[in-house]
Every structure is written in structure tokens, then in C-alpha cells.
Design an enzyme around this catalytic site. Structure first.
Site, mmCIF file in Angstrom:
data_model
loop_
_atom_site.group_PDB
_atom_site.id
_atom_site.type_symbol
_atom_site.label_atom_id
_atom_site.label_comp_id
_atom_site.label_asym_id
_atom_site.label_seq_id
_atom_site.Cartn_x
_atom_site.Cartn_y
_atom_site.Cartn_z
ATOM 1 N N LYS A 1 41.124 148.328 23.862
ATOM 2 C CA LYS A 1 40.798 149.335 25.037
ATOM 3 C C LYS A 1 39.889 149.847 24.730
ATOM 4 O O LYS A 1 39.840 151.073 23.945
ATOM 5 C CB LYS A 1 42.159 150.417 25.467
ATOM 6 N N LYS B 1 40.688 145.557 27.814
ATOM 7 C CA LYS B 1 40.241 146.610 28.641
ATOM 8 C C LYS B 1 38.932 147.167 28.665
ATOM 9 O O LYS B 1 38.442 147.965 27.617
ATOM 10 C CB LYS B 1 40.764 147.172 29.126
HETATM 11 C C1 PBG Z 1 44.765 156.639 31.432
HETATM 12 C C2 PBG Z 1 43.665 155.474 31.583
HETATM 13 C C3 PBG Z 1 42.602 154.872 31.674
HETATM 14 C C4 PBG Z 1 42.279 153.629 32.730
HETATM 15 C C5 PBG Z 1 43.554 153.391 33.035
HETATM 16 N N1 PBG Z 1 44.531 154.476 32.334
HETATM 17 C C6 PBG Z 1 41.418 155.705 32.224
HETATM 18 C C7 PBG Z 1 40.994 156.151 30.721
HETATM 19 O O1 PBG Z 1 41.590 155.933 29.328
HETATM 20 O O2 PBG Z 1 39.745 157.253 30.501
HETATM 21 C C8 PBG Z 1 40.786 152.982 33.486
HETATM 22 C C9 PBG Z 1 41.047 152.477 34.694
HETATM 23 C C10 PBG Z 1 40.703 152.042 35.210
HETATM 24 O O3 PBG Z 1 38.450 152.279 35.064
HETATM 25 O O4 PBG Z 1 39.811 150.960 36.427
HETATM 26 N N2 PBG Z 1 44.575 156.626 30.138
#
Ligand code: PBG
Length: 329
Positions: free
Chosen positions: A202, A255
Site C-alpha cells: 500500500k 494499492k
Molecule cells: C484506510 C484506507 C484508505 C483506503 C482504504 N483503506 C485510505 C488511506 O490509507 O488513507 C483508500 C481507498 C481509496 O482511496 O479508495 N487505511
């Protein structure tokens, strides 16, 4: 100058593109409804579908409306949904205690869903940010995001979700060691049947902007760069993948998706676990906005983007466009 020597070509790749039936037969990648996971935002109340400005077509849904949407997804052949709760500010604190309240919004939503559409796989996110006054995925002390002190909070959150009936637990927090820690907590509490979908790679991304607006979950101070990955790194994604696999992850996720297709492909080749990819809020917003302006053909751009993610090696794609995509197949 005139030149008209007749070319002698033995190979003519265009023959394989000559008609739609030929193109169908030689197509290497196809999208199926079963490739999709639909992320949904849930909020308090009844009969509510509150549009999210930066995500045209998406809304925060109260539990009753969420159930209707989930049934629609299932009827369209989508096997799973991923849930994200919009927590009232009054319920947030620095320990994210609301995240392990058994009567909280998310556990209630999970219970209703498992009752109404039992065969739909329900995925619940594990991270502190939607519940935290600091808006970080981990516990904050003196401006630092604490790793080991965060793990027990994540475990309580995961157990609360599992108890409510979540099928897949999806840690999105990027703390070190959380997959193994959650695996152990689940196993010791009788939930060895629940899977872990690990947000393995991520990245610290600008493409999460609309999501943070949807949940009002942006960090109050600083950024997420001490735990989310640096966009320049691919080998580090493999390092995370090998760790998550060893710690017991069932599925590995990359992601965002579109800017990280090489990472999807790398993990696909270097590990044996199924790969998921998250077409995140900013990727969705970007295509929808350009389409609204009439600058691109939205549905075609979206389908092309999705097939690219699948071609890179993702077995499943989390996409806000999942329902529309399945209708376009
Ligand atoms: C929270 C989380 C996020 C997303 C999914 N879970 C945001 C972040 O890490 O700030 C993002 C998903 C998206 O942008 O569609 N931990």
C-alpha cells in the site's frame, strides 16, 4: 521520390484482429463478474444515500440501503463487498475505541449483511484512521506512529469484525507484523476459518484523496509516509509480500492499481498467493471527472483500466465501478 516495392510479409498480426469473432478467440484477458469486489461506504441513519462529491455515482449508505446495494451486487454476480464506515466525530478518540464496539456501526452492518445475503463475502477493513481523532492508521504519540502498541488495537478491531461475521479481515494499516499478529488473534479466538486479505503493498498515494473526504479520515497532522510505501519502490513490495505470506496472509493486495501495474505483475510472478488490486478513489474520480467534462469516453476508459489491472496479474479488483463494469461486460 517514388517507391512501391511490394512487401513480402509472412507474419501479419492484423489477421488476428480482423473481426470481432477472431478478436474474441485470441483475447488473452477477460473480465468476469467474479473478478470484482465492490467497496461501499456505510453511515448511521435510515434511508440515507448521501452522495460523495468527489466520487460521482458513489454515496454513503445507511445500513438498510447498504443491504439493498449488496443484494444488487450479488445478483449481478459480484462475489464480495468491502466495507468502510463513516464514524461520527463524537465517537472518535486517539485509541479508536469505537472500532471494537460490538454495537458500533460496522459490526451492525456486517451482521445485517450476513443475515440478508449470507453467500456474499464480506470484507472488513482493519486500520485506525476512520475511528481516530488523529486520522492515522496507527496510534500516535508525540507525533510518531507507534507500531507495536497499535497491534493489540488492530487485533481487537479484527476480532470484533470477525464476531459480527466478517469473512475476510483486511488490514490496511501497514504496521509491521500485523498479519501474523492478527492471524494468531483470530486463530486463538476460534476464527481460523476467516481469511486475511493483506494490504501488502500500500503506497503513500495522492490517489486516496476522495476516500478521505468520504470518511472525513484525513490525518490531522503529518502524512502517512512512515508506514505506507514509497512510490519509487518495487523490490520493497516483494519484501512485504514475502513477509505477509510467511505470516499467514491468504491474499495479497496492491494499492493503488493503475500507477503500480508493475508491482502487481511482480507479485503475481514471485508468489503463489492470489493477488488483489485496489482501483482507489482517486483513480475512479479521475476517470469520472474527465468523462463529465466530455474529454474521454468514461465507460471505455474505465473498462480499459480494469482489464489492464487484470492483465497485470490481479485475480480480483476492488473497484467503485464494479457494478457498472459488470453491466458493461
Ligand atoms: C484506510 C484506507 C484508505 C483506503 C482504504 N483503506 C485510505 C488511506 O490509507 O488513507 C483508500 C481507498 C481509496 O482511496 O479508495 N487505511
Amino acid at each position: 521520390m517514388k517507391y512501391d516495392v511490394k512487401p513480402v510479409l509472412r507474419s501479419r498480426p492484423r489477421r488476428n484482429r480482423s473481426t470481432e469473432s477472431v478478436r474474441q478467440m485470441v483475447r488473452e484477458t477477460v473480465l468476469l463478474p467474479s473478478n470484482f469486489i465492490l467497496p461501499l461506504f456505510v453511515c448511521e441513519g435510515k434511508g440515507i444515500a448521501e452522495p460523495i462529491k468527489s466520487m460521482p455515482g458513489q454515496a454513503r449508505l445507511s445500513v438498510d440501503r447498504l443491504v439493498v446495494k449488496a443484494k444488487e451486487a450479488r445478483a449481478a454476480g459480484i462475489p464480495a463487498i468491502a466495507l468502510f464506515p463513516k464514524i461520527d466525530d463524537a465517537k472518535k478518540d486517539s485509541f479508536a475505541k469505537e472500532s471494537f464496539n460490538r454495537d458500533g456501526l460496522l459490526p451492525r452492518a456486517i451482521r445485517e449483511l450476513k443475515n440478508a445475503v449470507p453467500e456474499l463475502t464480506v470484507i472488513s477493513d482493519v486500520a485506525m484512521d476512520p475511528y481516530s481523532t488523529d486520522g492515522h492508521d496507527g496510534l500516535v504519540r508525540d507525533g510518531k506512529i507507534l507500531n507495536d502498541e497499535t497491534l493489540p488495537i488492530l487485533a481487537q478491531m479484527a476480532l470484533c469484525q470477525a464476531e459480527a461475521g466478517a469473512d475476510w479481515i483486511a488490514p490496511s494499516d501497514m504496521m509491521d507484523g500485523r498479519v501474523g499478529y492478527l492471524r494468531r488473534a483470530l486463530d486463538e479466538n476460534g476464527y481460523s476459518d476467516r481469511s486475511i486479505l493483506a494490504y501488502t503493498a500500500k503506497y503513500a498515494s495522492a490517489f486516496y484523496g476522495p476516500f478521505r473526504e468520504a470518511l472525513d479520515s484525513a490525518p490531522k497532522a503529518g502524512d502517512k509516509k512512515t508506514y505506507q510505501m514509497d512510490p519509487g519502490n518495487r523490490r520493497e513490495a516483494l519484501r512485504e509480500a514475502l513477509l505477509d505470506a510467511k505470516e499467514g496472509a491468504d491474499i495479497l493486495m496492491v494499492k493503488p492499481a493503475l500507477a503500480y501495474l508493475d508491482v502487481i505483475s511482480e507479485l503475481r510472478r514471485q508468489t503463489t498467493l492470489p493477488i488483489a488490486a485496489y482501483q482507489v478513489s482517486g483513480e475512479y474520480a479521475m476517470i469520472m471527472a474527465a468523462a463529465e467534462k466530455g474529454w474521454i469516453d468514461g465507460p471505455r476508459a474505465m473498462m480499459e483500466s480494469l482489464i489492464g489491472i487484470r492483465r497485470a496479474g490481479a485475480s480480483m479488483i476492488l473497484s467503485y465501478y464494479a457494478l457498472e463494469a459488470v453491466k458493461n461486460l
